[in-house]
Design an enzyme around this catalytic site. Sequence first.
Site, PDB file in Angstrom:
ATOM      1  N   CYS A 114     -14.344 -38.648 -40.572  1.00  0.00           N
ATOM      2  CA  CYS A 114     -14.735 -40.035 -40.877  1.00  0.00           C
ATOM      3  C   CYS A 114     -15.522 -40.153 -42.175  1.00  0.00           C
ATOM      4  CB  CYS A 114     -15.556 -40.614 -39.731  1.00  0.00           C
ATOM      5  SG  CYS A 114     -14.708 -40.517 -38.159  1.00  0.00           S
ATOM      6  N   HIS A 242     -20.212 -46.493 -41.945  1.00  0.00           N
ATOM      7  CA  HIS A 242     -18.978 -46.171 -41.217  1.00  0.00           C
ATOM      8  C   HIS A 242     -18.943 -46.978 -39.921  1.00  0.00           C
ATOM      9  CE1 HIS A 242     -15.889 -44.227 -39.032  1.00  0.00           C
ATOM     10  NE2 HIS A 242     -16.671 -43.425 -38.336  1.00  0.00           N
ATOM     11  N   ASN A 272     -12.726 -48.085 -34.771  1.00  0.00           N
ATOM     12  CA  ASN A 272     -13.085 -46.953 -35.637  1.00  0.00           C
ATOM     13  C   ASN A 272     -11.807 -46.416 -36.284  1.00  0.00           C
ATOM     14  OD1 ASN A 272     -13.755 -44.485 -36.737  1.00  0.00           O
ATOM     15  ND2 ASN A 272     -14.975 -43.801 -34.990  1.00  0.00           N
TER      16      ASN A 272
HETATM   17  O1  UT7 Z   1     -16.258 -41.822 -36.077  1.00  0.00           O
HETATM   18  C1  UT7 Z   1     -16.761 -40.544 -35.720  1.00  0.00           C
HETATM   19  C2  UT7 Z   1     -18.104 -40.654 -35.160  1.00  0.00           C
HETATM   20  N1  UT7 Z   1     -18.029 -41.197 -33.815  1.00  0.00           N
HETATM   21  C3  UT7 Z   1     -19.075 -41.823 -33.317  1.00  0.00           C
HETATM   22  O2  UT7 Z   1     -20.039 -42.054 -34.008  1.00  0.00           O
HETATM   23  C4  UT7 Z   1     -19.036 -42.201 -31.865  1.00  0.00           C
HETATM   24  C5  UT7 Z   1     -20.437 -42.137 -31.327  1.00  0.00           C
HETATM   25  N2  UT7 Z   1     -20.484 -42.360 -29.859  1.00  0.00           N
HETATM   26  C6  UT7 Z   1     -20.305 -43.573 -29.324  1.00  0.00           C
HETATM   27  O3  UT7 Z   1     -20.006 -44.529 -29.994  1.00  0.00           O
HETATM   28  C7  UT7 Z   1     -20.594 -43.707 -27.845  1.00  0.00           C
HETATM   29  O4  UT7 Z   1     -21.124 -42.502 -27.358  1.00  0.00           O
HETATM   30  C8  UT7 Z   1     -19.345 -44.101 -26.991  1.00  0.00           C
HETATM   31  C9  UT7 Z   1     -18.945 -45.529 -27.290  1.00  0.00           C
HETATM   32  C10 UT7 Z   1     -18.184 -43.165 -27.290  1.00  0.00           C
HETATM   33  C11 UT7 Z   1     -19.667 -44.002 -25.506  1.00  0.00           C
HETATM   34  O5  UT7 Z   1     -20.801 -44.832 -25.229  1.00  0.00           O
HETATM   35  P1  UT7 Z   1     -22.051 -44.291 -24.399  1.00  0.00           P
HETATM   36  O6  UT7 Z   1     -22.990 -45.389 -24.273  1.00  0.00           O
HETATM   37  O7  UT7 Z   1     -22.516 -43.033 -25.073  1.00  0.00           O
HETATM   38  O8  UT7 Z   1     -21.409 -44.005 -22.995  1.00  0.00           O
HETATM   39  P2  UT7 Z   1     -21.419 -42.655 -22.141  1.00  0.00           P
HETATM   40  O9  UT7 Z   1     -20.350 -41.742 -22.650  1.00  0.00           O
HETATM   41  O10 UT7 Z   1     -22.812 -42.134 -22.025  1.00  0.00           O
HETATM   42  O11 UT7 Z   1     -20.985 -43.208 -20.731  1.00  0.00           O
HETATM   43  C12 UT7 Z   1     -21.842 -44.104 -19.974  1.00  0.00           C
HETATM   44  C13 UT7 Z   1     -21.102 -44.530 -18.735  1.00  0.00           C
HETATM   45  C14 UT7 Z   1     -20.495 -43.378 -17.946  1.00  0.00           C
HETATM   46  O12 UT7 Z   1     -20.552 -43.716 -16.585  1.00  0.00           O
HETATM   47  P3  UT7 Z   1     -21.721 -43.109 -15.635  1.00  0.00           P
HETATM   48  O13 UT7 Z   1     -21.568 -41.618 -15.711  1.00  0.00           O
HETATM   49  O14 UT7 Z   1     -23.019 -43.585 -16.216  1.00  0.00           O
HETATM   50  O15 UT7 Z   1     -21.406 -43.676 -14.306  1.00  0.00           O
HETATM   51  C15 UT7 Z   1     -19.070 -43.370 -18.362  1.00  0.00           C
HETATM   52  O16 UT7 Z   1     -18.199 -42.817 -17.392  1.00  0.00           O
HETATM   53  O17 UT7 Z   1     -20.004 -45.370 -19.106  1.00  0.00           O
HETATM   54  C16 UT7 Z   1     -18.793 -44.844 -18.529  1.00  0.00           C
HETATM   55  N3  UT7 Z   1     -17.719 -45.134 -19.465  1.00  0.00           N
HETATM   56  C17 UT7 Z   1     -16.985 -46.255 -19.396  1.00  0.00           C
HETATM   57  N4  UT7 Z   1     -17.022 -47.311 -18.569  1.00  0.00           N
HETATM   58  C18 UT7 Z   1     -16.145 -48.290 -18.793  1.00  0.00           C
HETATM   59  C19 UT7 Z   1     -17.294 -44.378 -20.499  1.00  0.00           C
HETATM   60  N5  UT7 Z   1     -16.278 -45.003 -21.108  1.00  0.00           N
HETATM   61  C20 UT7 Z   1     -16.075 -46.167 -20.455  1.00  0.00           C
HETATM   62  C21 UT7 Z   1     -15.170 -47.218 -20.619  1.00  0.00           C
HETATM   63  N6  UT7 Z   1     -15.241 -48.266 -19.778  1.00  0.00           N
HETATM   64  N7  UT7 Z   1     -14.247 -47.237 -21.594  1.00  0.00           N
END
Ligand code: UT7
Length: 321
Positions: A114, A242, A272
């Site tokens: 990225c 980004h 993204n």
């Molecule tokens: O471009 C390259 C660089 N990339 C980035 O900078 C990405 C950086 N990371 C992010 O943007 C975020 O970490 C994400 C958007 C990918 C994920 O968000 P998050 O707030 O970190 O969520 P998480 O992975 O900690 O998941 C929180 C909860 C989990 O459920 P539990 O375990 O708390 O019950 C996940 O299973 O959200 C759940 N979850 C979802 N729920 C509904 C994960 N994905 C989804 C989804 N819909 N699509």
Amino acid sequence: MSGIKIVGTGLGVPNRVVTNADIANLVDTNEGWIVSRTGISTRRHLSAGETILSCTLQAARAALAQAGVRPEEIGTCLVATLTPDMLVPSAACMVQKELGLAHDAVCFDLNAACTGFLFALHTTECLLKSSRKKFGLVIGAENLSRITDWADRSTCILFGDGAGAAVVEWREDFPSIEAVLGCHGDDRVLRVPGVETGVRSLISMEGTHVFKFAIQAVPYCVDEVLRRCSLAPEDVDFFVFHQANERIIDAAAKRYNIPPEKVYKNIQNYGNTSAASIPLVLAELQTQGRIHPGDRVLVVGFGGGLTWGGALVEFAERTPL
Ligand code: UT7
């Protein structure tokens, strides 16, 4: 002193708009979660008849037209991408062929995930300086829908396809973009296996780890670029981050007290798009007439690798030959 300024920008995005509801038909997710956790409402995905090269050419042609630069005047063409249509010839060589760039134009692809567009911008500044050529074409282009794991709800909501391009002019009396670039050599938190690994070439990401990295990398890059340029945050006319997650952009804006009119976001429309994300923002800003010659634009990228980069970019009217 010597450096580059942007004299034209362009974008090429696929026609197909994929909504959050479309993705909720594939995996267990919903509009509320996606918008609140990422800021994304729609993204564009390639469909039948489109290739990432066709988007790339559209972006490059628009940037050349806006700059008033003829293809044969281009001395370097770099395409930042991790998803070219073909590995060989490179996307840059295909741009050379299709646009009729000069045979001695230096054309190659570059992968810094990225952060690729910033690596390409810096490399272009160095190449133009050493070759004394005047114009460079810098492109970020991605077909991320092709390497998306449609069974992984934590990543498949994020990515979009598209291309953005900038024509830059090098001059002795232009300042350097003062690029700050680096990487951590991390092969764990963000991966796309290559063709020889025997594993399907799909994106896997430990999102929370990458998020924490980004929250640290962005201010590091902002501070370093400001220090090198002897500027304060309020001296910057626009901040371009980004477009990975709206929360990362908002955290940076809050940290530096940046007013909303100085931060542009299009993540809501495109998701993204990795290396294409920064030039897509630059192209929209210029099309909307929101950036003017002399404006200082602080650009920051971060991503797989883990890579990061920042630079101070200015726009200019093209200097008549
Ligand atoms: O471009 C390259 C660089 N990339 C980035 O900078 C990405 C950086 N990371 C992010 O943007 C975020 O970490 C994400 C958007 C990918 C994920 O968000 P998050 O707030 O970190 O969520 P998480 O992975 O900690 O998941 C929180 C909860 C989990 O459920 P539990 O375990 O708390 O019950 C996940 O299973 O959200 C759940 N979850 C979802 N729920 C509904 C994960 N994905 C989804 C989804 N819909 N699509």
